[in-house]
Design an enzyme around this catalytic site. Sequence first.
Site, PDB file in Angstrom:
ATOM      1  N   LYS A 294       3.962   8.813   8.950  1.00 21.20           N
ATOM      2  CA  LYS A 294       3.703   8.197  10.259  1.00 21.20           C
ATOM      3  C   LYS A 294       4.663   8.681  11.367  1.00 21.20           C
ATOM      4  O   LYS A 294       4.504   9.802  11.823  1.00 21.20           O
ATOM      5  CB  LYS A 294       3.655   6.681  10.108  1.00 21.20           C
ATOM      6  CG  LYS A 294       2.543   6.286   9.104  1.00 21.20           C
ATOM      7  CD  LYS A 294       2.060   4.868   9.188  1.00 21.20           C
ATOM      8  CE  LYS A 294       0.759   4.730   8.398  1.00 21.20           C
ATOM      9  NZ  LYS A 294       0.868   4.131   7.088  1.00 21.20           N
TER      10      LYS A 294
ATOM     11  N   ASP B 295       9.266   2.760  -0.081  1.00 20.17           N
ATOM     12  CA  ASP B 295       8.237   3.450   0.685  1.00 20.17           C
ATOM     13  C   ASP B 295       8.398   3.026   2.142  1.00 20.17           C
ATOM     14  O   ASP B 295       8.014   1.933   2.536  1.00 20.17           O
ATOM     15  CB  ASP B 295       6.854   3.089   0.135  1.00 20.17           C
ATOM     16  CG  ASP B 295       5.729   3.794   0.896  1.00 20.17           C
ATOM     17  OD1 ASP B 295       6.027   4.489   1.886  1.00 20.17           O
ATOM     18  OD2 ASP B 295       4.561   3.643   0.497  1.00 20.17           O
TER      19      ASP B 295
ATOM     20  N   TYR C  34       0.856  -1.193   0.000  1.00 23.72           N
ATOM     21  CA  TYR C  34       0.000   0.000   0.000  1.00 23.72           C
ATOM     22  C   TYR C  34       0.885   1.234   0.000  1.00 23.72           C
ATOM     23  O   TYR C  34       1.868   1.300   0.736  1.00 23.72           O
ATOM     24  CB  TYR C  34      -0.896   0.004   1.240  1.00 23.72           C
ATOM     25  CG  TYR C  34      -1.777   1.246   1.345  1.00 23.72           C
ATOM     26  CD1 TYR C  34      -2.829   1.445   0.454  1.00 23.72           C
ATOM     27  CD2 TYR C  34      -1.551   2.209   2.325  1.00 23.72           C
ATOM     28  CE1 TYR C  34      -3.635   2.580   0.542  1.00 23.72           C
ATOM     29  CE2 TYR C  34      -2.360   3.339   2.422  1.00 23.72           C
ATOM     30  CZ  TYR C  34      -3.400   3.522   1.535  1.00 23.72           C
ATOM     31  OH  TYR C  34      -4.186   4.642   1.625  1.00 23.72           O
TER      32      TYR C  34
HETATM   33  C1  LIG Z   1       0.255   4.696   5.726  1.00 24.90           C
HETATM   34  C2  LIG Z   1       1.031   4.478   4.476  1.00 24.90           C
HETATM   35  C3  LIG Z   1       0.963   5.345   3.371  1.00 24.90           C
HETATM   36  C4  LIG Z   1      -0.019   6.492   3.326  1.00 24.90           C
HETATM   37  O1  LIG Z   1       0.222   7.423   4.306  1.00 24.90           O
HETATM   38  P1  LIG Z   1      -0.967   8.445   4.728  1.00 24.90           P
HETATM   39  O2  LIG Z   1      -0.322   9.336   5.722  1.00 24.90           O
HETATM   40  O3  LIG Z   1      -2.064   7.600   5.265  1.00 24.90           O
HETATM   41  O4  LIG Z   1      -1.362   9.159   3.482  1.00 24.90           O
HETATM   42  C5  LIG Z   1       1.806   5.143   2.313  1.00 24.90           C
HETATM   43  N1  LIG Z   1       2.673   4.121   2.319  1.00 24.90           N
HETATM   44  C6  LIG Z   1       2.773   3.261   3.337  1.00 24.90           C
HETATM   45  C7  LIG Z   1       3.792   2.179   3.297  1.00 24.90           C
HETATM   46  C8  LIG Z   1       1.940   3.404   4.443  1.00 24.90           C
HETATM   47  O5  LIG Z   1       2.019   2.514   5.442  1.00 24.90           O
END
Ligand SMILES: *Cc1c(COP(=O)(O)O)cnc(C)c1O
Length: 438
Positions: free
Chosen positions: A275, A247, A152
């Site tokens: 995060k 990511d 994701y």
């Molecule tokens: C949570 C998450 C996102 C998206 O971040 P948001 O702050 O919710 O937009 C993107 N990549 C990864 C790996 C994530 O865990």
Amino acid sequence: MSNTSYPDISRAKSAELFEKAKQYFPGGVNSPVRAFKSVYGTPLFIERGDKAHIWDADGNEFVDFCCSWGPLILGHNNAQVREAVTAQLGKGLSFGAPTALENELAELILSNNKYLEKIRFVSSGTEAVMSAIRLARGYTKRDKIVKFEGCYHGHSDSLLVKAGSGLVTFGETSSAGVPKSFADETIVIALNDEKALQTVFEQFKDQIAAVIIEGIPANNGLLIQTKAYINFLRQITKDNGALLIFDEVITGFRLGFEGAAAYYDIQPDIITYGKIIGGGMPVGAYGASKELMSCISPDGNVYQAGTLSGNPVAMSAGIAALNILAQPDFYTSLAATTATFVQAIQEYTEQHGYELNIPTIGSIFWFAFTTNTEIRRADQIDPASMEKYKVMHRELLNRGIYMGPSGYEVGFISAAHTEEDLEKAKKAIFESLDIVFG
Ligand SMILES: *Cc1c(COP(=O)(O)O)cnc(C)c1O
């Protein structure tokens, strides 16, 4: 064995708030997973948190293993973060002009990370990834990107795609409203499959701007990749002039300041964060070499901006949090606590012959209802096993333990979790498993 269900906790106030919320928001929420669609009951409305504990509107208390989906590695209401934020509040909320706080947070990040030379702050993980993709396309002058099924990367158009059938396919949109022409620029393949990567680069020679992967995929179960595979991924992207984007929105500052890059000892071309980086406030970032980052406006022609980017209150929270994380042994100690916790549960399941495997890394863990101990691809997860998690989730809530409301979600342990919290959780988990498998 004590395989009797506890009575359900009272959710009268939460239910009332949820009914009201449904008048205001689609599904009653501002982010879909919060709606508790995959588990029993209405979502709990949380009133406050302190250390590893949260309290809902009905006064129920829980030990929290969701930790706001990862950001709260220090637990709730950390004194240093709170004081830093409070001090900043008196000086102003936002200026739309540079502040010294941005330098301070950037220095903390860059001086502790050999995989990055420059960064840009944004306000969410989605924004960080979306910008990283644009940078990759602008730099390589290519359009296609490759992502993995089960990773994701936020909700930008290019990434709301899922695999079609076949080894290498154009993505199919996983959301209405994403034009097919966008999805056609995103190729989706399975994790841990070297052959699929080879085929992608043969089939789309010189067209791929970047391959994006979660440092350690942790949004669809915890799918820990092998070093050999990630090395292969690094090599094949390099050989084909494509960028590798890590990511690290979850793994960044969760596994350490250098995240998954250090875990594999791999130099990605671009890294994204979110995060934890904001200490609980909305912050994201993307970073790369000086050369790559010089493509970003105003230095270069890849445009990216944000009215509230580098927000001073959010920066002050990030600085306070990261200063604590930078202390020696922070990560080794948290990982050791997590390993001990997971091992105790794993031993219990083995003694009882329960089909549960608990992948873990750093302070992340995942309940995989399978005997497969090497689960590395999304299609190895049996959707039917989620029924077991559903029961477990209810039993845990009734015993004062709060986990993410879906069996695909990982759990997080924070530095605020005490021995007592973890003992309580273990006992509740054992009892819940007895019921699940009873
Ligand atoms: C949570 C998450 C996102 C998206 O971040 P948001 O702050 O919710 O937009 C993107 N990549 C990864 C790996 C994530 O865990």
